[in-house]
Design a protein around this motif. Sequence first.
Motif, PDB file in Angstrom:
ATOM      1  N   PRO A  38      38.798  32.364  37.963  1.00 42.96           N
ATOM      2  CA  PRO A  38      39.451  32.583  36.659  1.00 42.96           C
ATOM      3  C   PRO A  38      40.409  33.770  36.720  1.00 42.96           C
ATOM      4  O   PRO A  38      40.051  34.839  37.225  1.00 42.96           O
ATOM      5  CB  PRO A  38      38.270  32.871  35.729  1.00 42.96           C
ATOM      6  N   ALA A  39      41.619  33.568  36.199  1.00 40.14           N
ATOM      7  CA  ALA A  39      42.640  34.612  36.286  1.00 40.14           C
ATOM      8  C   ALA A  39      43.070  35.137  34.926  1.00 40.14           C
ATOM      9  O   ALA A  39      43.786  36.143  34.856  1.00 40.14           O
ATOM     10  CB  ALA A  39      43.861  34.079  37.041  1.00 40.14           C
ATOM     11  N   THR A  40      42.682  34.472  33.848  1.00 38.82           N
ATOM     12  CA  THR A  40      43.076  34.903  32.508  1.00 38.82           C
ATOM     13  C   THR A  40      41.841  35.025  31.617  1.00 38.82           C
ATOM     14  O   THR A  40      40.748  34.581  31.985  1.00 38.82           O
ATOM     15  CB  THR A  40      44.050  33.900  31.873  1.00 38.82           C
ATOM     16  N   GLY A  44      38.442  32.777  31.954  1.00 38.72           N
ATOM     17  CA  GLY A  44      37.149  33.443  32.089  1.00 38.72           C
ATOM     18  C   GLY A  44      36.186  33.024  30.995  1.00 38.72           C
ATOM     19  O   GLY A  44      35.006  32.784  31.246  1.00 38.72           O
ATOM     20  N   LEU A  45      36.696  32.919  29.763  1.00 42.39           N
ATOM     21  CA  LEU A  45      35.849  32.515  28.638  1.00 42.39           C
ATOM     22  C   LEU A  45      35.341  31.086  28.817  1.00 42.39           C
ATOM     23  O   LEU A  45      34.150  30.810  28.630  1.00 42.39           O
ATOM     24  CB  LEU A  45      36.642  32.627  27.335  1.00 42.39           C
ATOM     25  N   LEU A  46      36.242  30.175  29.184  1.00 46.55           N
ATOM     26  CA  LEU A  46      35.847  28.779  29.376  1.00 46.55           C
ATOM     27  C   LEU A  46      34.850  28.636  30.524  1.00 46.55           C
ATOM     28  O   LEU A  46      33.908  27.841  30.452  1.00 46.55           O
ATOM     29  CB  LEU A  46      37.078  27.912  29.642  1.00 46.55           C
ATOM     30  N   SER A  47      35.059  29.410  31.585  1.00 42.54           N
ATOM     31  CA  SER A  47      34.139  29.369  32.712  1.00 42.54           C
ATOM     32  C   SER A  47      32.763  29.874  32.304  1.00 42.54           C
ATOM     33  O   SER A  47      31.737  29.297  32.667  1.00 42.54           O
ATOM     34  CB  SER A  47      34.690  30.214  33.866  1.00 42.54           C
ATOM     35  N   GLY A  48      32.736  30.949  31.515  1.00 40.57           N
ATOM     36  CA  GLY A  48      31.467  31.482  31.034  1.00 40.57           C
ATOM     37  C   GLY A  48      30.748  30.522  30.107  1.00 40.57           C
ATOM     38  O   GLY A  48      29.525  30.379  30.157  1.00 40.57           O
ATOM     39  N   LEU A  49      31.503  29.838  29.264  1.00 39.36           N
ATOM     40  CA  LEU A  49      30.908  28.863  28.342  1.00 39.36           C
ATOM     41  C   LEU A  49      30.374  27.641  29.079  1.00 39.36           C
ATOM     42  O   LEU A  49      29.359  27.063  28.696  1.00 39.36           O
ATOM     43  CB  LEU A  49      31.942  28.416  27.307  1.00 39.36           C
ATOM     44  N   TYR A 141      22.874  36.750  38.487  1.00 44.54           N
ATOM     45  CA  TYR A 141      23.441  36.987  39.813  1.00 44.54           C
ATOM     46  C   TYR A 141      24.099  35.724  40.347  1.00 44.54           C
ATOM     47  O   TYR A 141      25.170  35.771  40.961  1.00 44.54           O
ATOM     48  CB  TYR A 141      22.357  37.468  40.767  1.00 44.54           C
ATOM     49  N   ALA A 142      23.444  34.577  40.115  1.00 36.32           N
ATOM     50  CA  ALA A 142      24.023  33.300  40.540  1.00 36.32           C
ATOM     51  C   ALA A 142      25.296  33.006  39.755  1.00 36.32           C
ATOM     52  O   ALA A 142      26.292  32.511  40.311  1.00 36.32           O
ATOM     53  CB  ALA A 142      23.008  32.170  40.357  1.00 36.32           C
ATOM     54  N   TYR A 143      25.304  33.309  38.457  1.00 35.82           N
ATOM     55  CA  TYR A 143      26.513  33.127  37.657  1.00 35.82           C
ATOM     56  C   TYR A 143      27.677  33.921  38.241  1.00 35.82           C
ATOM     57  O   TYR A 143      28.840  33.500  38.190  1.00 35.82           O
ATOM     58  CB  TYR A 143      26.291  33.614  36.222  1.00 35.82           C
ATOM     59  N   GLY A 144      27.374  35.107  38.755  1.00 31.96           N
ATOM     60  CA  GLY A 144      28.420  35.996  39.237  1.00 31.96           C
ATOM     61  C   GLY A 144      29.222  35.452  40.395  1.00 31.96           C
ATOM     62  O   GLY A 144      30.329  35.931  40.654  1.00 31.96           O
ATOM     63  N   GLU A 145      28.689  34.444  41.089  1.00 30.74           N
ATOM     64  CA  GLU A 145      29.399  33.867  42.238  1.00 30.74           C
ATOM     65  C   GLU A 145      30.762  33.318  41.836  1.00 30.74           C
ATOM     66  O   GLU A 145      31.738  33.447  42.581  1.00 30.74           O
ATOM     67  CB  GLU A 145      28.547  32.766  42.870  1.00 30.74           C
ATOM     68  N   SER A 146      30.844  32.691  40.649  1.00 32.36           N
ATOM     69  CA  SER A 146      32.092  32.043  40.256  1.00 32.36           C
ATOM     70  C   SER A 146      33.115  33.014  39.679  1.00 32.36           C
ATOM     71  O   SER A 146      34.240  32.617  39.391  1.00 32.36           O
ATOM     72  CB  SER A 146      31.805  30.939  39.230  1.00 32.36           C
ATOM     73  N   ILE A 147      32.743  34.288  39.506  1.00 29.57           N
ATOM     74  CA  ILE A 147      33.671  35.271  38.962  1.00 29.57           C
ATOM     75  C   ILE A 147      33.889  36.434  39.925  1.00 29.57           C
ATOM     76  O   ILE A 147      34.698  37.331  39.669  1.00 29.57           O
ATOM     77  CB  ILE A 147      33.140  35.790  37.591  1.00 29.57           C
ATOM     78  N   PHE A 148      33.195  36.389  41.062  1.00 29.50           N
ATOM     79  CA  PHE A 148      33.304  37.474  42.038  1.00 29.50           C
ATOM     80  C   PHE A 148      34.740  37.590  42.560  1.00 29.50           C
ATOM     81  O   PHE A 148      35.323  36.605  43.013  1.00 29.50           O
ATOM     82  CB  PHE A 148      32.350  37.225  43.212  1.00 29.50           C
ATOM     83  N   GLY A 149      35.295  38.781  42.470  1.00 33.27           N
ATOM     84  CA  GLY A 149      36.655  39.019  42.936  1.00 33.27           C
ATOM     85  C   GLY A 149      37.717  38.915  41.859  1.00 33.27           C
ATOM     86  O   GLY A 149      38.886  39.176  42.117  1.00 33.27           O
ATOM     87  N   ALA A 150      37.322  38.531  40.641  1.00 31.58           N
ATOM     88  CA  ALA A 150      38.289  38.396  39.545  1.00 31.58           C
ATOM     89  C   ALA A 150      38.643  39.762  38.964  1.00 31.58           C
ATOM     90  O   ALA A 150      37.941  40.757  39.178  1.00 31.58           O
ATOM     91  CB  ALA A 150      37.721  37.500  38.452  1.00 31.58           C
ATOM     92  N   GLU A 151      39.741  39.793  38.208  1.00 28.15           N
ATOM     93  CA  GLU A 151      40.139  41.023  37.520  1.00 28.15           C
ATOM     94  C   GLU A 151      39.204  41.294  36.351  1.00 28.15           C
ATOM     95  O   GLU A 151      38.406  40.438  35.955  1.00 28.15           O
ATOM     96  CB  GLU A 151      41.589  40.877  37.021  1.00 28.15           C
ATOM     97  N   ALA A 152      39.331  42.486  35.783  1.00 31.10           N
ATOM     98  CA  ALA A 152      38.410  42.925  34.722  1.00 31.10           C
ATOM     99  C   ALA A 152      38.471  42.029  33.484  1.00 31.10           C
ATOM    100  O   ALA A 152      37.438  41.709  32.890  1.00 31.10           O
ATOM    101  CB  ALA A 152      38.712  44.373  34.339  1.00 31.10           C
ATOM    102  N   THR A 153      39.677  41.603  33.087  1.00 30.27           N
ATOM    103  CA  THR A 153      39.817  40.817  31.853  1.00 30.27           C
ATOM    104  C   THR A 153      39.061  39.503  31.902  1.00 30.27           C
ATOM    105  O   THR A 153      38.283  39.192  30.995  1.00 30.27           O
ATOM    106  CB  THR A 153      41.306  40.575  31.534  1.00 30.27           C
ATOM    107  N   TYR A 158      34.310  36.161  30.712  1.00 30.02           N
ATOM    108  CA  TYR A 158      33.236  35.352  31.302  1.00 30.02           C
ATOM    109  C   TYR A 158      31.882  35.774  30.732  1.00 30.02           C
ATOM    110  O   TYR A 158      31.064  34.930  30.356  1.00 30.02           O
ATOM    111  CB  TYR A 158      33.262  35.547  32.814  1.00 30.02           C
ATOM    112  N   LEU A 159      31.666  37.078  30.638  1.00 26.43           N
ATOM    113  CA  LEU A 159      30.414  37.595  30.089  1.00 26.43           C
ATOM    114  C   LEU A 159      30.257  37.223  28.613  1.00 26.43           C
ATOM    115  O   LEU A 159      29.156  36.901  28.156  1.00 26.43           O
ATOM    116  CB  LEU A 159      30.356  39.112  30.259  1.00 26.43           C
TER     117      LEU A 159
END
Length: 212
Positions: A38-40, A44-49, A141-153, A158-159
């Motif tokens: 996720p880059a925006t 990030g929101l859609l991925s988290g949902l 921790y498992a959720y974090g795999e799909s956002i690892f390396g993304a920017e802060a926004t 995602y959270l």
Amino acid sequence: MMTRSPIRALVRGAALSGLSLLATSPAFAHHMMDGELPATFTQGLLSGLGHPIIGPDHLAFILAAGLAVAAAGLPLLLPVLFVALSAVGVGLHVAGVGLPGAELLVAASVLAAGAVIASGRRLPVGGWAALFALAGLFHGYAYGESIFGAEATPVVAYLIGLAAIQSALAVGVAWLLRSRTAWEWGRRLPRLAGGTVAAVGLFVLAAQVIPA
């Protein structure tokens, strides 16, 4: 007096749900954006949902949390502990902190929650709280795999998505089941549902420990 038709409906629905969950690939379940990072904020929101919904192990535990709250008369906000610790787990993954065996422990938590519910035994509130907290940490921790390396926004978005969907599902299931007269018919209905959750956990666990 308990009738047969509602139980048959539950069994049928549980079986179909279980099959649809088991048909989901664990690998795909960790990549909401088709493997893209996720880059925006929106991505990030859609991925988290979406992440907790497409992951059979994650979805099963969230539903089990609501199920346990309804069946055992636990505090309605107890699943929020799971949600909070899942955010901590995401943070640990994003920060590069390692948690060995996280995927195995995620599956084990689903199996444990379902087995306790299916057994019909009473687990103290403290026991459920400990299970929710530990499960939240490793699911996160498992959720974090799909956002690892993304920017802060996108990470923040995602959270937000994770917290919203998990809270809505767990608390919503608990509230709905508490309001249904059928849930007061006896222990058979929650035990059947718990057995379905345990079956999902067992399948996911076996898929990880048995070579393909």
